[in-house]
Design a protein around this motif. Structure first.
Motif, PDB file in Angstrom:
ATOM      1  N   ASP A  41       0.809  -1.222   0.029  1.00 53.25           N
ATOM      2  CA  ASP A  41       0.114   0.034   0.072  1.00 53.25           C
ATOM      3  C   ASP A  41       1.041   1.314  -0.082  1.00 53.25           C
ATOM      4  OD1 ASP A  41      -2.667   1.375   0.172  1.00 53.25           O
ATOM      5  OD2 ASP A  41      -1.923   2.042   2.265  1.00 53.25           O
ATOM      6  N   TYR A  42       1.840   1.442   0.980  1.00 56.62           N
ATOM      7  CA  TYR A  42       2.894   2.401   1.005  1.00 56.62           C
ATOM      8  C   TYR A  42       3.511   2.546  -0.589  1.00 56.62           C
ATOM      9  CZ  TYR A  42       7.217   5.014   1.521  1.00 56.62           C
ATOM     10  OH  TYR A  42       8.126   5.937   1.120  1.00 56.62           O
ATOM     11  N   LEU A  43       4.060   1.373  -0.941  1.00 59.03           N
ATOM     12  CA  LEU A  43       4.670   1.650  -2.337  1.00 59.03           C
ATOM     13  C   LEU A  43       3.857   2.000  -3.209  1.00 59.03           C
ATOM     14  CD1 LEU A  43       6.862  -1.734  -2.159  1.00 59.03           C
ATOM     15  CD2 LEU A  43       7.697   1.012  -1.667  1.00 59.03           C
ATOM     16  N   ALA A  44       2.614   1.791  -3.497  1.00 62.33           N
ATOM     17  CA  ALA A  44       1.582   2.150  -4.368  1.00 62.33           C
ATOM     18  C   ALA A  44       1.294   3.421  -4.449  1.00 62.33           C
ATOM     19  CB  ALA A  44       0.147   1.323  -4.257  1.00 62.33           C
ATOM     20  N   LYS A  45       1.179   3.843  -3.377  1.00 63.07           N
ATOM     21  CA  LYS A  45       1.090   5.407  -3.269  1.00 63.07           C
ATOM     22  C   LYS A  45       2.494   6.392  -3.530  1.00 63.07           C
ATOM     23  CE  LYS A  45      -2.296   5.009   0.591  1.00 63.07           C
ATOM     24  NZ  LYS A  45      -2.704   5.002   1.865  1.00 63.07           N
ATOM     25  N   HIS A  46       3.473   5.779  -2.983  1.00 62.43           N
ATOM     26  CA  HIS A  46       4.918   6.259  -3.483  1.00 62.43           C
ATOM     27  C   HIS A  46       5.135   6.439  -4.866  1.00 62.43           C
ATOM     28  CE1 HIS A  46       8.553   7.749  -1.819  1.00 62.43           C
ATOM     29  NE2 HIS A  46       9.136   7.487  -3.015  1.00 62.43           N
ATOM     30  N   GLU A  95      10.404  -8.398   1.860  1.00 64.37           N
ATOM     31  CA  GLU A  95      11.862  -8.441   1.748  1.00 64.37           C
ATOM     32  C   GLU A  95      11.890  -8.884   0.202  1.00 64.37           C
ATOM     33  OE1 GLU A  95      15.932 -10.883   2.100  1.00 64.37           O
ATOM     34  OE2 GLU A  95      14.776 -10.658   3.981  1.00 64.37           O
ATOM     35  N   GLU A  96      11.064  -9.671  -0.521  1.00 65.49           N
ATOM     36  CA  GLU A  96      11.299  -9.912  -1.764  1.00 65.49           C
ATOM     37  C   GLU A  96      10.647  -8.897  -2.589  1.00 65.49           C
ATOM     38  OE1 GLU A  96      10.465 -14.945  -1.513  1.00 65.49           O
ATOM     39  OE2 GLU A  96       8.965 -13.495  -1.120  1.00 65.49           O
ATOM     40  N   ILE A  97       9.468  -8.205  -2.081  1.00 57.27           N
ATOM     41  CA  ILE A  97       8.796  -7.165  -2.590  1.00 57.27           C
ATOM     42  C   ILE A  97       9.816  -6.040  -3.020  1.00 57.27           C
ATOM     43  CG2 ILE A  97       7.346  -5.262  -2.418  1.00 57.27           C
ATOM     44  CD1 ILE A  97       5.383  -7.493  -1.076  1.00 57.27           C
ATOM     45  N   MET A  98      10.634  -5.693  -2.064  1.00 61.89           N
ATOM     46  CA  MET A  98      11.472  -4.605  -2.106  1.00 61.89           C
ATOM     47  C   MET A  98      12.723  -5.096  -3.018  1.00 61.89           C
ATOM     48  SD  MET A  98      10.548  -1.976  -0.692  1.00 61.89           S
ATOM     49  CE  MET A  98      11.873  -1.017  -1.203  1.00 61.89           C
ATOM     50  N   ALA A 139      13.941   6.041  -4.522  1.00 58.34           N
ATOM     51  CA  ALA A 139      14.415   4.599  -3.878  1.00 58.34           C
ATOM     52  C   ALA A 139      14.891   4.534  -2.631  1.00 58.34           C
ATOM     53  CB  ALA A 139      15.600   4.172  -5.074  1.00 58.34           C
ATOM     54  N   MET A 140      15.647   5.668  -2.264  1.00 58.53           N
ATOM     55  CA  MET A 140      16.295   5.551  -0.685  1.00 58.53           C
ATOM     56  C   MET A 140      15.156   5.883   0.046  1.00 58.53           C
ATOM     57  SD  MET A 140      19.244   7.913   0.814  1.00 58.53           S
ATOM     58  CE  MET A 140      18.561   9.358   0.623  1.00 58.53           C
ATOM     59  N   LEU A 141      14.258   6.640  -0.205  1.00 62.71           N
ATOM     60  CA  LEU A 141      13.077   6.852   0.698  1.00 62.71           C
ATOM     61  C   LEU A 141      12.432   5.519   0.886  1.00 62.71           C
ATOM     62  CD1 LEU A 141      11.863  10.269  -0.048  1.00 62.71           C
ATOM     63  CD2 LEU A 141      12.877   9.531   2.044  1.00 62.71           C
ATOM     64  N   MET A 142      11.964   4.986  -0.088  1.00 59.53           N
ATOM     65  CA  MET A 142      11.152   3.711  -0.046  1.00 59.53           C
ATOM     66  C   MET A 142      12.107   2.308   0.597  1.00 59.53           C
ATOM     67  SD  MET A 142       9.483   3.143  -3.799  1.00 59.53           S
ATOM     68  CE  MET A 142      10.695   3.783  -4.865  1.00 59.53           C
ATOM     69  N   ASN A 143      13.256   2.460   0.176  1.00 63.48           N
ATOM     70  CA  ASN A 143      13.875   1.391   0.981  1.00 63.48           C
ATOM     71  C   ASN A 143      14.040   1.826   2.380  1.00 63.48           C
ATOM     72  OD1 ASN A 143      14.958  -0.643  -0.672  1.00 63.48           O
ATOM     73  ND2 ASN A 143      16.030   0.936  -1.597  1.00 63.48           N
ATOM     74  N   ALA A 146      10.640   0.665   4.156  1.00 62.07           N
ATOM     75  CA  ALA A 146      10.686  -0.633   4.249  1.00 62.07           C
ATOM     76  C   ALA A 146      11.373  -1.010   5.427  1.00 62.07           C
ATOM     77  CB  ALA A 146      11.108  -1.235   2.920  1.00 62.07           C
ATOM     78  N   ASN A 147      12.706  -0.537   5.727  1.00 64.31           N
ATOM     79  CA  ASN A 147      13.470  -1.086   6.807  1.00 64.31           C
ATOM     80  C   ASN A 147      12.636  -0.683   8.144  1.00 64.31           C
ATOM     81  OD1 ASN A 147      15.298  -2.013   5.068  1.00 64.31           O
ATOM     82  ND2 ASN A 147      16.591  -0.125   5.216  1.00 64.31           N
ATOM     83  N   ARG A 148      12.009   0.439   8.321  1.00 70.70           N
ATOM     84  CA  ARG A 148      11.377   0.980   9.450  1.00 70.70           C
ATOM     85  C   ARG A 148      10.114  -0.159   9.459  1.00 70.70           C
ATOM     86  NH1 ARG A 148      12.118   6.132   7.530  1.00 70.70           N
ATOM     87  NH2 ARG A 148      10.006   6.244   6.486  1.00 70.70           N
TER      88      ARG A 148
END
Length: 152
Positions: A41-46, A95-98, A139-143, A146-148
């Motif tokens: 959901d987060y990645l879709a919005k991003h 992890e696989e998604i990222m 890309a850095m923000l998305m990573n 994901a880490n958080r």
């Protein structure tokens, strides 16, 4: 989509992010993992936001720069041309998604890096440099997000 000019590259990138957003959104409700659903959901919005940001570059860029030919890279390095959701994100863990998302963004960044290095005018160098920086930062923000999420 036939990519021949820098304008085509921007349109392709905008479409890539929009299609990826749609795919991630579609898969978000189908994944069994709560963590993966939140990430999707987060990645879709991003990705949707990123599509809009790339679109703004096209509006603000010089016409001469946008009409510059760049078909040679695409011939030598075919990258993500899929317009449909071909990654089964609903079956992947966070992890696989990222890993998939990071790989796809690296391909876009490599394209911008190449075009930046080959730019023969300052306006093209500036446009490609700004786009490359945008993609790298996003890309850095998305990573980081994901880490958080992994820490939860």
């Amino acid at each position: 989509m036939q990519v021949e000019t820098l304008k085509d590259v921007l349109e392709w990138t905008e479409q890539f992010h929009r299609n990826l957003s749609d795919c991630l959104h579609e898969c978000a409700g189908k994944n069994e993992s709560e963590r993966a659903r939140l990430l999707l959901d987060y990645l879709a919005k991003h990705e949707n936001k990123l599509s809009g940001l790339v679109s703004e570059f096209e509006v603000g860029a010089e016409t001469k720069a946008l009409n510059t030919w760049c078909y040679d890279y695409m011939e030598k390095h075919p990258i993500l041309h899929s317009a449909h959701c071909d990654a089964p994100f609903q079956k992947l863990n966070a992890e696989e998604i990222m890993d998939v998302i990071t790989d796809q963004h690296e391909q876009v960044i490599d394209l911008y890096r190449y075009l930046h290095a080959r730019a023969d005018t300052e306006s093209i160098r500036e446009l490609m440099g700004n786009l490359k920086s945008l993609e790298e930062q996003e890309a850095m923000l998305m990573n980081q997000a994901a880490n958080r999420l992994q820490d939860l």
